[in-house]
Design a protein around this motif. Structure first.
Motif, mmCIF file in Angstrom:
data_model
loop_
_atom_site.group_PDB
_atom_site.id
_atom_site.type_symbol
_atom_site.label_atom_id
_atom_site.label_comp_id
_atom_site.label_asym_id
_atom_site.label_seq_id
_atom_site.Cartn_x
_atom_site.Cartn_y
_atom_site.Cartn_z
ATOM 1 N N LEU A 123 -1.587 8.467 16.872
ATOM 2 C CA LEU A 123 -1.929 9.713 17.575
ATOM 3 C C LEU A 123 -3.202 10.329 17.008
ATOM 4 C CD1 LEU A 123 1.681 11.248 17.737
ATOM 5 C CD2 LEU A 123 0.472 10.009 19.549
ATOM 6 N N PHE A 135 -3.935 12.546 13.760
ATOM 7 C CA PHE A 135 -3.653 11.924 12.474
ATOM 8 C C PHE A 135 -4.780 10.987 12.016
ATOM 9 C CE2 PHE A 135 0.200 13.569 14.146
ATOM 10 C CZ PHE A 135 0.744 14.216 13.045
ATOM 11 N N ASP A 137 2.056 20.351 11.581
ATOM 12 C CA ASP A 137 3.456 20.214 11.149
ATOM 13 C C ASP A 137 4.400 20.901 12.133
ATOM 14 O OD1 ASP A 137 2.119 19.763 8.276
ATOM 15 O OD2 ASP A 137 4.144 18.973 8.284
ATOM 16 N N ASP A 178 -2.640 18.272 21.908
ATOM 17 C CA ASP A 178 -2.670 16.920 22.481
ATOM 18 C C ASP A 178 -1.452 16.096 22.078
ATOM 19 O OD1 ASP A 178 -4.993 17.046 23.955
ATOM 20 O OD2 ASP A 178 -6.282 16.400 22.304
HETATM 21 N N1 BYC Z 1 -3.082 10.741 20.746
HETATM 22 O O1 BYC Z 1 2.992 10.158 29.039
HETATM 23 P P1 BYC Z 1 2.117 10.434 27.875
HETATM 24 C C1 BYC Z 1 4.915 15.014 12.790
HETATM 25 C C2 BYC Z 1 -0.275 8.350 24.311
HETATM 26 S S1 BYC Z 1 4.125 15.204 14.286
HETATM 27 C C3 BYC Z 1 -3.070 9.436 21.109
HETATM 28 O O2 BYC Z 1 0.995 11.357 28.012
HETATM 29 P P2 BYC Z 1 4.405 10.693 26.269
HETATM 30 C C4 BYC Z 1 4.159 15.333 11.585
HETATM 31 C C5 BYC Z 1 1.231 8.092 24.357
HETATM 32 O O3 BYC Z 1 1.704 7.637 23.087
HETATM 33 C C6 BYC Z 1 5.297 14.646 15.506
HETATM 34 N N2 BYC Z 1 -2.271 8.930 22.073
HETATM 35 O O4 BYC Z 1 2.912 10.958 26.639
HETATM 36 C C7 BYC Z 1 3.264 16.377 11.557
HETATM 37 C C8 BYC Z 1 1.319 7.068 25.458
HETATM 38 O O5 BYC Z 1 0.956 5.807 24.908
HETATM 39 P P3 BYC Z 1 1.803 4.503 25.266
HETATM 40 C C9 BYC Z 1 5.225 13.170 15.783
HETATM 41 C C10 BYC Z 1 -1.454 9.801 22.707
HETATM 42 O O6 BYC Z 1 4.660 9.271 26.030
HETATM 43 C C11 BYC Z 1 2.521 16.641 10.432
HETATM 44 C C12 BYC Z 1 0.197 7.480 26.409
HETATM 45 O O7 BYC Z 1 -0.677 8.345 25.649
HETATM 46 N N3 BYC Z 1 6.333 12.742 16.581
HETATM 47 O O8 BYC Z 1 6.031 14.656 12.754
HETATM 48 O O9 BYC Z 1 5.290 11.444 27.166
HETATM 49 C C13 BYC Z 1 2.687 15.859 9.316
HETATM 50 C C14 BYC Z 1 0.678 8.238 27.625
HETATM 51 O O10 BYC Z 1 1.679 9.072 27.230
HETATM 52 C C15 BYC Z 1 -1.405 11.161 22.398
HETATM 53 C C16 BYC Z 1 6.244 12.346 17.873
HETATM 54 O O11 BYC Z 1 5.178 12.302 18.434
HETATM 55 C C17 BYC Z 1 -2.265 11.623 21.360
HETATM 56 N N4 BYC Z 1 -2.291 12.917 21.000
HETATM 57 O O12 BYC Z 1 4.429 11.550 24.898
HETATM 58 C C18 BYC Z 1 3.570 14.787 9.341
HETATM 59 C C19 BYC Z 1 7.530 11.964 18.546
HETATM 60 N N5 BYC Z 1 -0.492 11.751 23.200
HETATM 61 O O13 BYC Z 1 3.191 4.725 24.683
HETATM 62 C C20 BYC Z 1 4.324 14.543 10.465
HETATM 63 C C21 BYC Z 1 7.505 10.622 19.175
HETATM 64 C C22 BYC Z 1 0.002 10.813 23.996
HETATM 65 O O14 BYC Z 1 1.781 4.443 26.754
HETATM 66 N N6 BYC Z 1 6.488 10.478 20.201
HETATM 67 N N7 BYC Z 1 -0.556 9.625 23.696
HETATM 68 O O15 BYC Z 1 1.041 3.399 24.564
HETATM 69 C C23 BYC Z 1 6.640 10.926 21.477
HETATM 70 O O16 BYC Z 1 7.629 11.541 21.812
HETATM 71 C C24 BYC Z 1 5.585 10.631 22.468
HETATM 72 O O17 BYC Z 1 5.028 9.420 22.146
HETATM 73 C C25 BYC Z 1 4.445 11.671 22.591
HETATM 74 C C26 BYC Z 1 3.644 11.331 23.841
HETATM 75 C C27 BYC Z 1 5.002 13.085 22.615
HETATM 76 C C28 BYC Z 1 3.480 11.574 21.395
#
Ligand code: BYC
Length: 474
Positions: free
Chosen positions: A191, A194, A212, A298
């Motif tokens: 992402l 990061f 965070d 984002d």
């Molecule tokens: N940058 O339908 P879309 C934490 C990708 S922070 C790059 O728009 P979706 C922490 C997306 O992955 C919390 N790529 O979004 C904080 C997808 O790619 P794929 C972290 C991005 O899937 C501080 C494509 O765009 N946890 O813990 O509904 C210190 C289309 O996706 C970005 C999570 O994120 C981006 N910004 O939702 C330490 C939870 N945004 O899969 C730790 C798990 C989107 O088609 N992740 N994309 O290749 C998720 O729930 C989801 O993946 C997201 C994106 C919310 C990130």
């Protein structure tokens, strides 16, 4: 449910009863330590740091304090206690029993979600790697390291799930979590935020406040998951996460407080005068805030997302605090988005609520962000100044979603590219802002001393005084 500290890997999941899993994780452990040594905090590895370590997941034992050398921190696997009556709380399978194993059809999707979550944890440690050299005090140095070791533990939390529930694929993913690196040209973190460098403490405080907090909301969504081990892992991670946001919230508060003192002493709000006195002028604080808030927005993904709709339908990822909603099926409702019209205006579009889940979560996040701003503005107001810190519009400087690449003012008014380029130095940190902030970054390691650009905290850690020896430098 106490934690077994006799095992090489502390845990409360009875790891000893599954020899194969235990061996696999013991095999990953030296890889993790190697990564920590190479890409974790630079230096300070032999210093004694006053850290908290979880000894159980209940209120009594989750924060036990003592001096620890970071490589000897007991990274382990801690899940909240299982609730045998827990039922699926949303989506098409609402009301059914939660899963202790992953249904085959959701395997790939859940793996992707867990890997994305896991990837952010070591990424943030890598981003903050050099900050120990410029800590404004021993108190702050200790907080940085506390955040770092806990992010390391959160990586362990996701690696455990990958190893325990995803077989060989999971083990490979766990290895790759140590192979991608923040900002790496070939193997970057997944992402965007990061991969942004964090070279100074103002950015660190913004990151811990805004980024965070994305973690908080994503973990809250995953804590609703029908996959029970994931939900329980995230519940415990949230307990630790609160301190990270506290570091950001109080850090920004202390920066603002110190600036106000200098403004008062010099009877001036001229940014150059404030800077000459070694403090950070409020417009610069605002520009850093604009940068990290917009980047963190984002992280919620696109406003319209079929991924989000299917995560919800299948019960993999809910809304934060799902219980607060009346309708957990969310099939009949819609959500209206304000989208760019391709020129310098906007148009409304109604979409099914399930497709708008990223936006629903983002909106809850924005409301939570406002709380700190109110606090910071209260001290500015009390000091008699009219300046107010504000959150920019969710349209501003977006790189993901409908507003990606659409130039707008911080208020969200679409503008031409030329106008954006002409005014952006007022809205985002310029090179000279960054050079100034970096010029302030000098490590202060004398017990009880504080850098001149930040006020001391109101209180120390675990009832200790502010001038406690939080890190014993060796
Ligand atoms: N940058 O339908 P879309 C934490 C990708 S922070 C790059 O728009 P979706 C922490 C997306 O992955 C919390 N790529 O979004 C904080 C997808 O790619 P794929 C972290 C991005 O899937 C501080 C494509 O765009 N946890 O813990 O509904 C210190 C289309 O996706 C970005 C999570 O994120 C981006 N910004 O939702 C330490 C939870 N945004 O899969 C730790 C798990 C989107 O088609 N992740 N994309 O290749 C998720 O729930 C989801 O993946 C997201 C994106 C919310 C990130």
């Amino acid at each position: 449910m106490s934690i077994n500290y006799q095992d090489r890997i502390p845990n409360n999941v009875d790891l000893g009863s599954n020899r194969t899993l235990q061996r696999a994780l013991e095999h990953w452990q030296p890889e993790f330590l190697k990564w920590w040594e190479e890409l974790g905090p630079k230096d300070f590895q032999v210093s004694d740091v006053y850290l908290r370590t979880a000894t159980s997941v209940d209120a009594k034992g989750w924060a036990t304090y003592g001096y620890v050398r970071m490589p000897e921190y007991r990274w382990g696997i801690f899940l909240n206690e299982r609730d045998p009556n827990r039922r699926i709380g949303f989506g098409d399978n609402f009301g059914q029993e939660v899963w202790q194993q992953i249904p085959g059809e959701y395997r790939a999707t859940l793996r992707r979600l867990i890997v994305t979550q896991g990837d952010t944890e070591p990424a943030s440690v890598e981003q903050q790697r050099m900050l120990g050299h410029t800590a404004p005090s021993l108190y702050d140095l200790r907080n940085l390291f506390q955040v770092n070791v806990e992010e390391g533990r959160h990586l362990w939390a996701m690696v455990y799930l990958l190893h325990a529930y995803f077989g060989r694929d999971g083990r490979e993913e766990a290895e790759e979590l140590l192979e991608r690196h923040s900002g790496d040209a070939d193997k970057p973190r997944i992402l965007g935020t990061f991969n942004e460098p964090i070279r100074d403490w103002l950015s660190f405080f913004m990151f811990t406040y805004f980024t965070d907090r994305d973690g908080k909301f994503q973990l809250k969504s995953l804590a609703e998951s029908s996959f029970d081990p994931l939900a329980r892992t995230c519940q415990f991670m949230l307990t630790e996460e609160a301190h990270h946001m506290f570091v950001g919230d109080t850090g920004i508060n202390r920066v603002v407080k110190r600036t106000l003192e200098v403004m008062q002493e010099l009877n001036s709000d001229d940014p150059q005068v404030i800077r000459n006195a070694g403090a950070i002028d409020l417009p610069t604080v605002q520009r850093y805030l604009n940068f990290w808030f917009s980047s963190s927005l984002d992280l919620f993904g696109s406003e319209t997302s079929s991924n989000a709709a299917s995560y919800f339908a299948n019960g993999l990822k809910g809304r934060p605090d799902e219980a607060q909603y009346e309708d957990h099926i969310a099939l009949e409702q819609s959500y209206t988005l304000e989208l760019p019209d391709g020129s310098v205006g906007t148009r409304s579009e109604k979409i099914p609520l399930r497709n708008a889940m990223n936006e629903v979560t983002r909106a809850s996040y924005v409301r939570d962000c406002v709380i700190g701003l109110k606090r910071w503005n209260r001290i500015i107001e009390k000091a008699g100044h009219t300046f107010r810190l504000t959150l920019p519009s969710t349209r501003f400087r977006r790189n993901i979603g409908n507003w990606a690449g659409v130039p707008t003012t911080p208020e969200g008014q679409p503008i031409s590219r030329e106008q954006f380029a002409a005014d952006m130095h007022e809205w985002l940190p310029s090179e000279s802002d960054q050079a100034f902030i970096l010029s302030l970054m000098q490590g202060v390691y004398e017990q009880g001393k504080m850098a001149a650009w930040i006020a001391p905290p109101d209180r120390g850690i675990n009832n200790n005084p502010v001038d406690y020896e939080y890190v014993k430098l060796q």
